[in-house]
Structure formats: C-alpha cells, structure tokens
Design an enzyme around this catalytic site. Structure first.
Site, PDB file in Angstrom:
ATOM      1  N   ILE A  79       0.727  -1.169  -0.043  1.00  0.00           N
ATOM      2  CA  ILE A  79      -0.008   0.054   0.010  1.00  0.00           C
ATOM      3  C   ILE A  79       0.895   1.240  -0.234  1.00  0.00           C
ATOM      4  O   ILE A  79       0.965   1.931  -1.045  1.00  0.00           O
ATOM      5  CB  ILE A  79      -0.839   0.178   1.252  1.00  0.00           C
ATOM      6  CG1 ILE A  79      -1.688  -1.054   1.073  1.00  0.00           C
ATOM      7  CG2 ILE A  79      -1.796   1.097   1.332  1.00  0.00           C
ATOM      8  CD1 ILE A  79      -2.603  -1.619   2.387  1.00  0.00           C
ATOM      9  N   CYS A  80       1.406   1.366   1.240  1.00  0.00           N
ATOM     10  CA  CYS A  80       2.400   2.885   1.323  1.00  0.00           C
ATOM     11  C   CYS A  80       3.601   2.887   0.651  1.00  0.00           C
ATOM     12  O   CYS A  80       4.015   4.053   0.495  1.00  0.00           O
ATOM     13  CB  CYS A  80       2.221   2.962   2.847  1.00  0.00           C
ATOM     14  SG  CYS A  80       0.783   3.253   3.724  1.00  0.00           S
ATOM     15  N   VAL A  81       4.056   1.745   0.157  1.00  0.00           N
ATOM     16  CA  VAL A  81       5.150   1.838  -0.675  1.00  0.00           C
ATOM     17  C   VAL A  81       4.873   1.661  -2.172  1.00  0.00           C
ATOM     18  O   VAL A  81       5.401   2.349  -3.004  1.00  0.00           O
ATOM     19  CB  VAL A  81       6.215   0.430  -0.355  1.00  0.00           C
ATOM     20  CG1 VAL A  81       7.333   0.601  -1.202  1.00  0.00           C
ATOM     21  CG2 VAL A  81       6.679   0.721   1.032  1.00  0.00           C
TER      22      VAL A  81
END
Length: 217
Positions: free
Chosen positions: A118-120
């Site tokens: 998600i956040c990467v």
C-alpha cells in the site's frame, strides 16, 4: 521495458534521496512478511547510512495521532527534523512530501516503508510514471503477509522499479573502500546492524589489538 543497467544505473549518494514512509506502531502490529525486529533494525540502519553519506532523508507518517509516532530508532538519527504527517495513504499525493523531495535536486528516489503493498507501492508506481528513478528497499519494508509483500514487489518491478536490500544500497553508495570519507561511519553502522558480520569485525579488532603472550609457542 527499459532495462536498468550500466554503471550509471548504480546508486550514488550525491544523486540519492531517501523517503521513509510510515514506520509506525500500527503498521508494525500487523507486519507478517518479516520479523518485526528485523524491519526495525534494517530501517534504522538505512537511516543511519543515509545520514553518514549525506543523503537527504524525508520522514513521513500517516495520521500519527492514531497510528503512532515513527519508530524512535529512526527519528533519533535525525533529531529535531520534522516528520511530515499525512492524511493521504499515497505519499506521492502529498504535496509537502513531494516538494521536499524535489527541493533536494536529487533524481534517484529511494523508498522504504510499511506496508509494501500500500504505502510503498502507491508512491513508487506514481513516481515511476512521472519519470523518477525509483529504488525500493525491500527488507526495510514489509507487508501484511508474505504474499502481499511479494505481489507488491512484482507489481512495482512491472512498473519499472529497482529492488534492493539495505546493505546493497549502502554498498553502492560506498562503491570503493579507497573512498575513506565515509568508511568509518559506515563501519560503525555495520558493527551494530549486520549481525554476525558486525560481531566478527569486532572480534577481528579484538584479536588485532591483543598482544601475543610472551609464553606462546
């Protein structure tokens, strides 16, 4: 696909900028692709190495009031530095973060964070589409499952991202042991964060500095 190869494709500290994303308690609590302590160790080692080589490092969290502050092991490396707190899940949609990266003038964008899928993946894929040279540090990142982490890596590779581990990153920054300006700082990082190799180095130094007993032989 454009292949990322040749000498110019290797990482250079003077061209690198590091973004550490959401290394927070909430994310760590559901980290299942790696041993959590390993990710804390590796992300801290990456942060220390970036500081040693003068690589600008952007620290960012998401809704820290709920998800917790970034690991102190990371923020302690950069005392007093602002942590950019976001509402956007995708870091690359946060103007403050992107402006901070662009202000460095660097072109080799290095990303690590929680969670990989998600956040990467979101910022990596968006930045790739905008022409950035993106490297993801896989062992300073982690996902909610092994599958989630590995599928995210495959997805980012398909988008053109470069995958590396933290020790490979810092080795490319060092490149030549004849470059002594950062060797001592790097050695200190290795002593504390590379497990058996770090301990073996300390043992070697002990042996080299231990006089041979006069009765030997």
């Amino acid at each position: 696909m454009t292949f990322r190869n040749g000498l110019d494709s290797l990482l250079r500290p003077e061209d690198s900028v590091l973004v550490l994303i959401d290394h927070q308690p909430y994310q760590l609590a559901n980290l299942n692709s790696h041993d959590p302590q390993m990710v804390v160790n590796n992300s801290t080692a990456l942060a220390k190495s970036a500081k040693a080589f003068g690589v600008p490092t952007i620290l960012t969290s998401v809704i820290a009031d709920r998800g917790g502050l970034l690991f102190p092991q990371i923020t302690d490396v950069f005392p007093g530095q602002e942590v950019i707190d976001r509402t956007f899940i995708n870091t690359w949609e946060d103007k403050k973060v992107v402006d901070a990266v662009k202000a460095t003038g660097r072109k080799q964008l290095i990303i690590a964070g929680l969670w990989t899928e998600i956040c990467v993946a979101m910022p990596a894929i968006q930045a790739l589409g905008e022409g950035w040279d993106v490297t993801v540090v896989t062992d300073a990142s982690g996902g909610t499952s092994v599958e989630a982490h590995e599928v995210a890596i495959q997805r980012m590779i398909g988008a053109g991202a470069n995958m590396m581990t933290w020790l490979a990153v810092v080795s490319e920054w060092q490149r030549d042991w004849a470059r002594t300006e950062h060797a001592a700082e790097l050695t200190d990082v290795l002593k504390h964060h590379v497990g058996g190799s770090g301990i073996a180095f300390l043992w070697e130094q002990q042996l080299l500095n231990t006089p041979v007993p006069s009765t030997a032989g």
